[in-house]
Motif scaffolding. Structure first.
Motif, PDB file in Angstrom:
ATOM      1  N   LEU A  14       0.834  -1.207   0.000  1.00 36.92           N
ATOM      2  CA  LEU A  14       0.000   0.000   0.000  1.00 36.92           C
ATOM      3  C   LEU A  14       0.865   1.252   0.000  1.00 36.92           C
ATOM      4  O   LEU A  14       0.583   2.205  -0.739  1.00 36.92           O
ATOM      5  CB  LEU A  14      -0.934  -0.008   1.205  1.00 36.92           C
ATOM      6  CG  LEU A  14      -1.829   1.220   1.369  1.00 36.92           C
ATOM      7  CD1 LEU A  14      -2.757   1.368   0.168  1.00 36.92           C
ATOM      8  CD2 LEU A  14      -2.625   1.133   2.659  1.00 36.92           C
ATOM      9  N   GLN A  15       1.932   1.254   0.791  1.00 35.61           N
ATOM     10  CA  GLN A  15       2.830   2.404   0.815  1.00 35.61           C
ATOM     11  C   GLN A  15       3.473   2.635  -0.543  1.00 35.61           C
ATOM     12  O   GLN A  15       3.585   3.774  -1.008  1.00 35.61           O
ATOM     13  CB  GLN A  15       3.913   2.207   1.880  1.00 35.61           C
ATOM     14  CG  GLN A  15       3.412   2.354   3.302  1.00 35.61           C
ATOM     15  CD  GLN A  15       4.477   1.995   4.325  1.00 35.61           C
ATOM     16  OE1 GLN A  15       5.394   1.229   4.033  1.00 35.61           O
ATOM     17  NE2 GLN A  15       4.337   2.544   5.521  1.00 35.61           N
ATOM     18  N   GLN A  16       3.885   1.565  -1.193  1.00 40.29           N
ATOM     19  CA  GLN A  16       4.496   1.700  -2.520  1.00 40.29           C
ATOM     20  C   GLN A  16       3.478   2.214  -3.530  1.00 40.29           C
ATOM     21  O   GLN A  16       3.793   3.055  -4.371  1.00 40.29           O
ATOM     22  CB  GLN A  16       5.070   0.363  -2.964  1.00 40.29           C
ATOM     23  CG  GLN A  16       6.294  -0.061  -2.187  1.00 40.29           C
ATOM     24  CD  GLN A  16       6.776  -1.465  -2.551  1.00 40.29           C
ATOM     25  OE1 GLN A  16       6.063  -2.230  -3.193  1.00 40.29           O
ATOM     26  NE2 GLN A  16       7.978  -1.809  -2.122  1.00 40.29           N
ATOM     27  N   THR A  17       2.239   1.730  -3.433  1.00 42.46           N
ATOM     28  CA  THR A  17       1.197   2.179  -4.356  1.00 42.46           C
ATOM     29  C   THR A  17       0.905   3.660  -4.163  1.00 42.46           C
ATOM     30  O   THR A  17       0.788   4.418  -5.142  1.00 42.46           O
ATOM     31  CB  THR A  17      -0.092   1.358  -4.144  1.00 42.46           C
ATOM     32  OG1 THR A  17       0.209  -0.022  -4.362  1.00 42.46           O
ATOM     33  CG2 THR A  17      -1.184   1.797  -5.087  1.00 42.46           C
ATOM     34  N   VAL A  18       0.797   4.086  -2.916  1.00 41.52           N
ATOM     35  CA  VAL A  18       0.522   5.502  -2.637  1.00 41.52           C
ATOM     36  C   VAL A  18       1.683   6.359  -3.109  1.00 41.52           C
ATOM     37  O   VAL A  18       1.477   7.417  -3.716  1.00 41.52           O
ATOM     38  CB  VAL A  18       0.247   5.706  -1.133  1.00 41.52           C
ATOM     39  CG1 VAL A  18       0.232   7.184  -0.770  1.00 41.52           C
ATOM     40  CG2 VAL A  18      -1.069   5.057  -0.741  1.00 41.52           C
ATOM     41  N   GLN A  19       2.911   5.904  -2.867  1.00 40.72           N
ATOM     42  CA  GLN A  19       4.076   6.663  -3.296  1.00 40.72           C
ATOM     43  C   GLN A  19       4.100   6.805  -4.820  1.00 40.72           C
ATOM     44  O   GLN A  19       4.359   7.891  -5.345  1.00 40.72           O
ATOM     45  CB  GLN A  19       5.351   5.976  -2.809  1.00 40.72           C
ATOM     46  CG  GLN A  19       6.616   6.745  -3.139  1.00 40.72           C
ATOM     47  CD  GLN A  19       7.861   6.045  -2.624  1.00 40.72           C
ATOM     48  OE1 GLN A  19       7.835   4.843  -2.362  1.00 40.72           O
ATOM     49  NE2 GLN A  19       8.947   6.767  -2.490  1.00 40.72           N
ATOM     50  N   MET A  20       3.816   5.734  -5.529  1.00 39.71           N
ATOM     51  CA  MET A  20       3.788   5.806  -6.991  1.00 39.71           C
ATOM     52  C   MET A  20       2.672   6.722  -7.474  1.00 39.71           C
ATOM     53  O   MET A  20       2.831   7.468  -8.442  1.00 39.71           O
ATOM     54  CB  MET A  20       3.630   4.409  -7.593  1.00 39.71           C
ATOM     55  CG  MET A  20       4.849   3.520  -7.399  1.00 39.71           C
ATOM     56  SD  MET A  20       6.366   4.231  -8.083  1.00 39.71           S
ATOM     57  CE  MET A  20       6.006   4.147  -9.820  1.00 39.71           C
ATOM     58  N   SER A  21       1.532   6.692  -6.789  1.00 38.08           N
ATOM     59  CA  SER A  21       0.418   7.561  -7.166  1.00 38.08           C
ATOM     60  C   SER A  21       0.786   9.027  -6.975  1.00 38.08           C
ATOM     61  O   SER A  21       0.503   9.872  -7.831  1.00 38.08           O
ATOM     62  CB  SER A  21      -0.811   7.205  -6.336  1.00 38.08           C
ATOM     63  OG  SER A  21      -1.872   8.074  -6.627  1.00 38.08           O
ATOM     64  N   VAL A  22       1.429   9.329  -5.851  1.00 35.51           N
ATOM     65  CA  VAL A  22       1.839  10.709  -5.593  1.00 35.51           C
ATOM     66  C   VAL A  22       2.876  11.154  -6.623  1.00 35.51           C
ATOM     67  O   VAL A  22       2.799  12.270  -7.158  1.00 35.51           O
ATOM     68  CB  VAL A  22       2.391  10.837  -4.156  1.00 35.51           C
ATOM     69  CG1 VAL A  22       3.090  12.170  -3.948  1.00 35.51           C
ATOM     70  CG2 VAL A  22       1.270  10.659  -3.142  1.00 35.51           C
ATOM     71  N   LEU A  23       3.839  10.305  -6.925  1.00 33.55           N
ATOM     72  CA  LEU A  23       4.849  10.646  -7.924  1.00 33.55           C
ATOM     73  C   LEU A  23       4.225  10.845  -9.308  1.00 33.55           C
ATOM     74  O   LEU A  23       4.603  11.762 -10.042  1.00 33.55           O
ATOM     75  CB  LEU A  23       5.925   9.562  -7.983  1.00 33.55           C
ATOM     76  CG  LEU A  23       6.869   9.492  -6.788  1.00 33.55           C
ATOM     77  CD1 LEU A  23       7.767   8.269  -6.898  1.00 33.55           C
ATOM     78  CD2 LEU A  23       7.705  10.749  -6.688  1.00 33.55           C
TER      79      LEU A  23
END
Length: 58
Positions: A14-23
């Motif tokens: 989930l953290q990786q998904t959110v980080q990719m979404s923000v980027l």
């Protein structure tokens, strides 16, 4: 696998998904800003000295 390792793995994903979404959103905003800046540029840029300086050295 116990519940803690499953939840830890899910949290990491989930953290990786959110980080990719923000980027991705930041990249999209920068792209839009760059396109708007290019569209606002004057179409025919004048040369800084061409036509106004004459070299008459022999």
């Amino acid at each position: 696998m116990d519940i803690n390792s499953i939840m830890s793995s899910n949290l990491l994903q989930l953290q990786q998904t959110v980080q990719m979404s923000v980027l991705q959103n930041a990249l999209n905003m920068e792209t839009v800003a760059a396109i708007e800046m290019l569209e606002d540029m004057p179409q025919a840029a004048t040369h800084p000295y061409k036509g106004s300086v004459v070299d008459i050295q022999a």
